[in-house]
Design an enzyme around this catalytic site. Structure first.
Site, PDB file in Angstrom:
ATOM      1  N   LYS A   1     -35.128 -28.360 -25.487  1.00 52.37           N
ATOM      2  CA  LYS A   1     -34.375 -27.515 -25.680  1.00 52.37           C
ATOM      3  C   LYS A   1     -32.925 -27.637 -26.010  1.00 52.37           C
ATOM      4  CE  LYS A   1     -37.640 -24.027 -25.550  1.00 52.37           C
ATOM      5  NZ  LYS A   1     -37.803 -23.333 -26.805  1.00 52.37           N
TER       6      LYS A   1
ATOM      7  N   SER B   1     -45.278 -27.437 -18.400  1.00 53.55           N
ATOM      8  CA  SER B   1     -45.621 -27.495 -19.822  1.00 53.55           C
ATOM      9  C   SER B   1     -46.149 -28.588 -20.181  1.00 53.55           C
ATOM     10  CB  SER B   1     -44.633 -26.717 -20.717  1.00 53.55           C
ATOM     11  OG  SER B   1     -43.462 -27.485 -20.900  1.00 53.55           O
TER      12      SER B   1
END
Length: 335
Positions: free
Chosen positions: A65, A289
């Site tokens: 991110k 994830s």
């Protein structure tokens, strides 16, 4: 000395310069990360495909991110939508996007408010506050994701000069991965990538990287990973799951479903078991994830038609960010 190439930001941009190799600020380090082959797991499971992971914990603040955060802010600056010292940035985040925005905002001079689901790992809340971010927690039981958006609307009415960083609708998010992540994978695999596997949170990594790889080679397969407990992209109903950062419970606007060749679902347990395997069998300390992505890779690699193929996935964040989550429950004296 490396020559600077398209899609090469971060460390390569320093190595290509003459003289001192010193970053002028932390945002200059956002970009290139290495690929690694999971040979131990492939051998143990009898996999005859190449399993490759892109190690995004090498980003300055340890997640994929960081890329999106930088591009979302730079894009707003290029369009004169925000000004340092004047604009307050606001974003809905499960943590990693917020942490990325936080350090870029610190460097550029913006105040930042993060709106988060209250059940998100305490580690991320602590990190955000440590970076000087105002954190607003919203009970996910109250209107789900809409409750988070309602709180953002309240902030817009209460505070002057608010700019909402919306990773779910802003094309600058996938643009970060079209500009940087895709070209990095293409170059570092010498164009040998056959299948790209990535979980969908905002949809930015999957869409941007997939778009670039398919532009270079239309036969590259793009596989979307989502939580089995909340398989909304597959047509299921939204529900609670434990794979933080993916499966928001709706189909994001920026997710280009037309590019997706297949959707693979992974359970909470499969994701956590694989994250633990990556630590104990490959020495890779990654998050939940990332475990989901690797578990999906194994499912894809086990098929007869994928023998000998190169399957690339994302290790989206570092494992330390989940110390107080169920991922570490087996070894933590606090859980």
């Amino acid at each position: 000395m490396m020559e600077m190439q398209e899609g090469r930001k971060g460390i390569p941009s320093l190595l290509s310069s003459q003289g001192e190799c010193i970053a002028s600020n932390i945002t200059q380090l956002i970009g290139w990360t290495p690929l690694i082959e999971m040979k131990n797991i492939a051998k143990k499971d009898g996999i005859n495909a190449r399993l490759i992971g892109k190690i995004e914990p090498y980003q300055p603040l340890s997640s994929v991110k960081d890329r999106s955060a930088l591009r979302l802010i730079e894009d707003a600056e290029e369009k004169s939508l925000i000004s340092p010292g004047i604009t307050t940035l606001v974003a809905v985040t499960s943590g990693n996007l917020g942490i990325g925005v936080a350090f870029v905002a610190v460097q550029k001079g913006y105040k930042f408010i993060a709106v988060m689901p209250a059940k998100i790992a305490i580690d991320k809340q602590i990190l955000l506050r440590y970076l000087g971010v105002e954190v607003i927690l919203v009970d996910p039981a109250i209107n789900g994701f809409k409750g988070l958006l309602d709180r953002v609307e309240q902030l817009k009415n209460e505070i002057e000069n608010v700019y909402v960083i919306d990773q779910f609708t802003n094309p600058a998010n996938p643009d970060a991965h079209f500009r940087w992540t895709g070209p990095e994978i293409w170059k570092d695999t010498e164009g040998k990538v056959d299948i790209f596997v990535a979980a969908s949170g905002s949809g930015g990594t999957l869409t941007g990287t997939g778009r670039y790889l398919k532009m270079k080679n239309p036969s590259v397969k793009l596989i979307c990973v989502e939580p089995a407990e909340s398989a909304v992209i597959s047509g299921g109903e939204p529900a609670y799951h434990k794979i933080q950062g993916i499966g928001p419970g709706f189909v994001p606007e920026i997710l280009d479903k037309s590019q997706i060749d297949e959707i693979v679902t992974v359970t909470d347990q499969e994701a956590m078991d694989m994250a633990r395997r990556l630590a104990r069998e490959e020495g890779l300390l990654v998050g939940i994830s990332s475990g989901a992505n690797a578990a999906a890779c194994l499912k894809v690699a086990a098929r007869e038609e994928n023998k000998g193929k190169m399957i690339v996935t994302m290790f989206s964040s570092g494992g330390e960010r989940y110390l107080n989550s169920e991922l570490f429950a087996q070894v933590s004296p606090l859980l």
